[in-house]
Design a protein around this motif. Structure first.
Motif, short mmCIF file in Angstrom:
data_model
loop_
_atom_site.label_atom_id
_atom_site.label_comp_id
_atom_site.label_asym_id
_atom_site.label_seq_id
_atom_site.Cartn_x
_atom_site.Cartn_y
_atom_site.Cartn_z
N GLU A 128 -9.61 1.15 6.10
CA GLU A 128 -9.64 -0.32 6.16
C GLU A 128 -8.26 -0.93 6.35
OE1 GLU A 128 -11.37 1.51 3.91
OE2 GLU A 128 -13.08 0.39 3.10
N GLU A 129 -7.27 -0.40 5.63
CA GLU A 129 -5.92 -0.95 5.75
C GLU A 129 -5.41 -0.87 7.18
OE1 GLU A 129 -3.48 -2.22 3.72
OE2 GLU A 129 -4.97 -2.54 2.16
N SER B 168 0.83 -1.20 0.00
CA SER B 168 0.00 0.00 0.00
C SER B 168 0.87 1.25 0.00
CB SER B 168 -0.90 0.00 1.23
OG SER B 168 -0.12 -0.04 2.39
N ARG C 11 -6.53 -3.66 9.77
CA ARG C 11 -6.07 -5.05 9.65
C ARG C 11 -5.21 -5.44 10.84
NH1 ARG C 11 -4.37 -5.72 3.28
NH2 ARG C 11 -6.49 -5.56 2.49
N GLY D 168 -9.86 0.79 -3.38
CA GLY D 168 -9.00 1.46 -2.41
C GLY D 168 -9.11 2.96 -2.40
N ASP E 177 -9.12 -8.66 6.45
CA ASP E 177 -9.54 -7.83 5.32
C ASP E 177 -10.85 -7.14 5.69
OD1 ASP E 177 -9.40 -6.64 2.86
OD2 ASP E 177 -10.33 -8.29 1.78
N THR F 78 -2.81 4.91 4.97
CA THR F 78 -2.64 4.30 3.66
C THR F 78 -3.91 4.41 2.86
OG1 THR F 78 -3.30 2.19 4.57
CG2 THR F 78 -0.95 2.66 4.49
#
Lengths: 467, 93
Positions: A44-45, A2, A48, A240, A362, B92
């Protein structure tokens, strides 16, 4: 791998002025227009690896503007992952109550532009509803996987019953004021699909278990899709990205564009299940009216649902939690689950996938703002195309008619951005005009309507929309 | 996704019709209108959108938000950082 970028403090603390970008073609006409959303992050990233049980709580605290909707969508996903999907009647009633109260509260705030006194009274009642179901704090104390933490007390239920008729008068009054003074919407019709949640009978259910998609001509593409089908139903054109441009897979990226929110909620079913709102919906449909009026109708529907919920005995008594599954736990490694609600701004979807140690591996959070971005871009393209002469004038201020047209388009789609909280005719909008090569040729900054040389335009312009 | 940090009201000014506040975010301050939350007082935490304080928070709720930002690495927790304003560079997309 990313990419890494900086979040500017002033984008998190009350955001930056919202920027419209207009791209001209070689003849000086408008080729495209869009709202720059790339200053907003996707989280979201960053979620994780976190224990999956705390993910809904984390998200509702990060997105403090809509904590109830994120709370319910996230816990619904956990219901599925834990094998506790079938919740008790009491849990269903309490969750439905807080959700409809939250929808009513948000719409009431928007409707202050129609009649501030009625809207504030309605907002106060909605707060009472949310407090009864989820406590008085900013963050809801309501749903847990498989149920709720508590039922509504009899005293709270009785207080709601005492006050609901007065709230109904205000909701009906707001609808009547819109009906009395509203012209046909001047914004262009949307040619994509409308998507909203429905119940088993196909009528609108803002806390429904099925998803329905209807085309602009009324044909049904999806009648009753389930949350498990979501990953197969909708894909992102730009995975994304904040402006991810989700689309309905069945009809492809271009034809599958869709919108969510009050207009979609009123268009998606054959009728509303509540009588007063259904009558209002028919009048709204006959006038081809826009989103503000639709919000008033949905608010009335939410209020009728709330009133009906207060008549249910299970709202105040009954088991709070579903029986534990035979094999308790978060489910097998790699399991994926989706939870959704249809909020004031429209459909909000949380999809989680769990790893070996019950950690999130995820996630995909699909917001109304992202789903409506394409619709808003189409609105902006139409309204800015009527003002091309302004783009070469290059002198302050931003023409009033152009600002008003852009503000009307933004309020119609109602992205979850700071600008939509601002008073009518005072939206803090910036505008950047790009030439056919994509180079800035003019820029009006938010707040002071002055021009700045093209080379100083520094705010993120966002990626160019897909062709 | 729209995310929001809470700020602490440092000063209230303006009029009863148009109450205003200076809100402290650590490294920076912002001015906002309190019309939606007229009951707010100095020391309260608020969420501000579009120049308006739209939600009044209990102190523990504001701290929960800051904890969530720290949890995912969006708040700098170095000893010399001034919470809540020093955001890390780890978002990110």
């Amino acid at each position: 791998m990313s990419a890494t970028r900086t979040i500017r403090l002033d984008q998190v603390v009350d955001g930056v002025g919202t920027r419209v970008v207009v791209k001209l073609d070689h003849r000086g006409g408008v080729e495209d227009a869009w709202l720059a959303l790339d200053g907003l992050p996707r989280v979201e990233e960053l979620l994780r690896g976190r224990p999956i049980r705390i993910v809904p709580t984390l998200v509702e605290r990060l997105c403090g503007i809509c904590p109830v909707a994120h709370h319910l969508a996230g816990v619904r996903a956990l219901d599925q992952l834990t094998g506790l999907g079938a919740i008790t009647p009491t849990a269903q009633a309490v969750r439905s109550l807080v959700h409809h109260g939250d929808v009513l509260r948000t719409h009431a705030r928007h409707l202050a532009t129609v009649d501030a006194d009625r809207a504030l009274a309605l907002e106060a009642f909605a707060r009472q509803v949310v407090t009864a179901a989820a406590g008085p704090g900013h963050f809801p104390q309501c749903a847990v996987p498989g149920g709720v933490v508590s039922a509504v007390t009899v005293a709270q239920r009785d207080a709601l019953r005492d006050d609901v008729d007065q709230a109904m008068d205000h909701a009906l009054g707001l609808v009547a004021e819109l009906e009395g003074g509203h012209d046909r919407s001047r914004l262009p019709a949307f040619t994509g699909y409308d998507v909203a949640l429905v119940g088993a009978d196909g009528t609108l259910d803002l806390y429904g278990e099925h998803l329905r998609a209807v085309s602009a001509d009324g044909s049904v593409l999806l009648a009753a899709a389930t949350p498990e089908q979501w990953p197969d139903l909708v894909a992102e054109s730009r995975p994304g990205a904040t402006a991810s441009r989700p689309y309905l897979r069945a009809v492809g990226a271009e034809q599958g564009r869709y919108r969510v929110g009050p207009i979609a909620q009123l268009r998606v079913g054959t009728h509303l299940s509540t009588p007063r709102a259904e009558q209002a919906r028919q009048r709204w449909a006959a006038r081809d009216a826009g989103a503000t009026w639709a919000r008033a109708v949905v608010a009335l529907h939410a209020l009728e649902v709330i009133s009906a919920l207060t008549d249910l005995p299970e709202l105040v008594t009954g088991p709070l939690l579903a029986p534990a599954p035979v094999a308790p736990g978060i489910g097998r490694s790699g399991a994926r689950a989706t939870g959704w609600v249809d909020g004031a701004r429209g459909l909000l979807v949380h999809t989680y996938q769990v790893g070996k140690r019950d950690e999130l591996i995820d996630a995909r959070i699909t917001t109304p703002t992202a789903q409506n971005e394409r619709w808003l871009a189409a609105l902006l393209k139409t309204v800015t195309a009527e003002h091309t002469a302004s783009y070469t004038r290059n002198g302050p201020p931003l023409p009033h008619e152009l600002h008003a047209a852009m503000e009307a388009a933004v309020r119609e789609a109602d992205p979850c951005l700071p600008c939509t909280s601002q008073p009518l005719n005072a939206m803090d909008l910036a505008l950047t005009v790009l030439d056919a090569q994509g180079d800035p040729v003019a820029s009006w900054e938010a707040g002071h309507s002055g021009t700045s040389p093209a080379t100083t335009a520094s705010a993120p312009l966002g990626a160019q929309p897909c062709a | 996704m729209c995310i929001a940090l809470p700020g602490k009201i440092a000063r209230i000014f303006g009029s009863a019709l148009l109450p205003m506040a200076t809100v402290d975010y650590g490294d920076m301050t912002k001015e906002c209108c309190l019309a939606y939350v007229p009951e707010a007082t100095v020391g309260d935490y608020v969420i501000v959108q579009g120049g308006f304080a739209i939600s009044l928070l209990e102190t523990h709720e504001a701290l929960q938000i800051l904890a969530a930002f720290r949890e995912i690495g969006l708040l700098d927790t170095r000893p010399d950082a001034t919470a809540p304003a020093s955001l890390g560079e780890r978002c990110t997309s």
